[in-house]
Design a protein around this motif. Structure first.
Motif, short mmCIF file in Angstrom:
data_model
loop_
_atom_site.label_atom_id
_atom_site.label_comp_id
_atom_site.label_asym_id
_atom_site.label_seq_id
_atom_site.Cartn_x
_atom_site.Cartn_y
_atom_site.Cartn_z
N VAL A 56 5.14 4.11 10.41
CA VAL A 56 4.24 4.21 9.26
C VAL A 56 4.08 2.84 8.61
O VAL A 56 2.96 2.38 8.35
CB VAL A 56 4.78 5.25 8.24
CG1 VAL A 56 3.97 5.22 6.95
CG2 VAL A 56 4.77 6.65 8.85
N THR A 101 0.86 -1.18 0.00
CA THR A 101 0.00 0.00 0.00
C THR A 101 0.89 1.22 0.00
O THR A 101 2.11 1.13 0.22
CB THR A 101 -0.91 0.04 1.24
OG1 THR A 101 -0.09 0.17 2.40
CG2 THR A 101 -1.76 -1.22 1.35
N ARG A 113 1.04 3.40 2.26
CA ARG A 113 1.61 3.49 3.60
C ARG A 113 2.89 2.65 3.71
O ARG A 113 3.89 3.11 4.25
CB ARG A 113 0.59 3.02 4.64
CG ARG A 113 1.11 2.95 6.06
CD ARG A 113 0.09 2.39 7.03
NE ARG A 113 -0.51 1.12 6.64
CZ ARG A 113 0.08 -0.06 6.79
NH1 ARG A 113 1.28 -0.15 7.29
NH2 ARG A 113 -0.54 -1.17 6.42
N ASP A 167 2.17 0.61 10.85
CA ASP A 167 0.96 1.24 11.37
C ASP A 167 0.90 1.14 12.90
O ASP A 167 -0.06 0.63 13.48
CB ASP A 167 -0.28 0.60 10.74
CG ASP A 167 -1.53 1.46 10.92
OD1 ASP A 167 -1.39 2.68 11.14
OD2 ASP A 167 -2.64 0.90 10.85
#
Length: 165
Positions: free
Chosen positions: A106, A40, A42, A109
């Protein structure tokens, strides 16, 4: 100290200190498990931050070895190292490692890693303020004072600083 000995000492210290701070600590918190579908945006942003964050500390360790010493307080260089990323920020190793940890926050998460980064910054900033800077003033005197006046500790300059002498 010979450059070969300095390089070996720097490599060993890098594996132990930054390796523990940026590797083992985040792994214990996240087990390096990427949540959700991958890749992703992210994940890409986090991975780029990790890589970019590791560049200044690796480069700084090389600069210390080239100067015939290590970043370890017990085996310092004879001359103040004001080359490479040190021309932009006084603490490129710490700044880079914190960026790498935030990149992992990041990537994985993890708000726990953000807290870990904040606590890491408090610890390193305290070490810098109450041990490293007084030691550098005693060791390098006016040369370090000039450097400290011209190069910020935590936020990089936009242009590289060049010593006057």
């Amino acid at each position: 100290m010979r450059k070969r000995t300095a390089a070996l000492g720097s490599a060993a210290f890098f594996a132990v200190a930054p390796g523990t701070f940026v590797g083992l600590g985040p792994w214990l918190i996240t087990r390096w498990e990427i949540p959700g579908p991958s890749p992703t945006l992210r994940v890409i942003i986090g991975a780029v931050m990790v890589v970019v964050g590791l560049i200044p500390p690796i480069h700084a360790f090389i600069e210390f070895a080239k100067a015939g010493g290590t970043p370890m307080p017990v085996a310092p260089t004879e001359q103040l190292v004001v080359t490479g990323f040190n021309r932009f920020v006084r603490n490129p190793m710490y700044v880079g490692l914190l960026v790498a940890i935030l990149g992992q926050a990041v990537l994985f998460d993890s708000l726990w890693l953000v807290l870990y980064a904040v606590l890491g910054w408090i610890a390193t900033a305290s070490f810098v303020r109450w041990y490293e800077e007084p030691t550098l003033v005693r060791t390098y005197g006016e040369q370090y004072e000039e450097y400290r006046r011209n190069v910020p500790a935590w936020t990089p300059r936009l242009t590289p600083w060049t010593p006057s002498s």
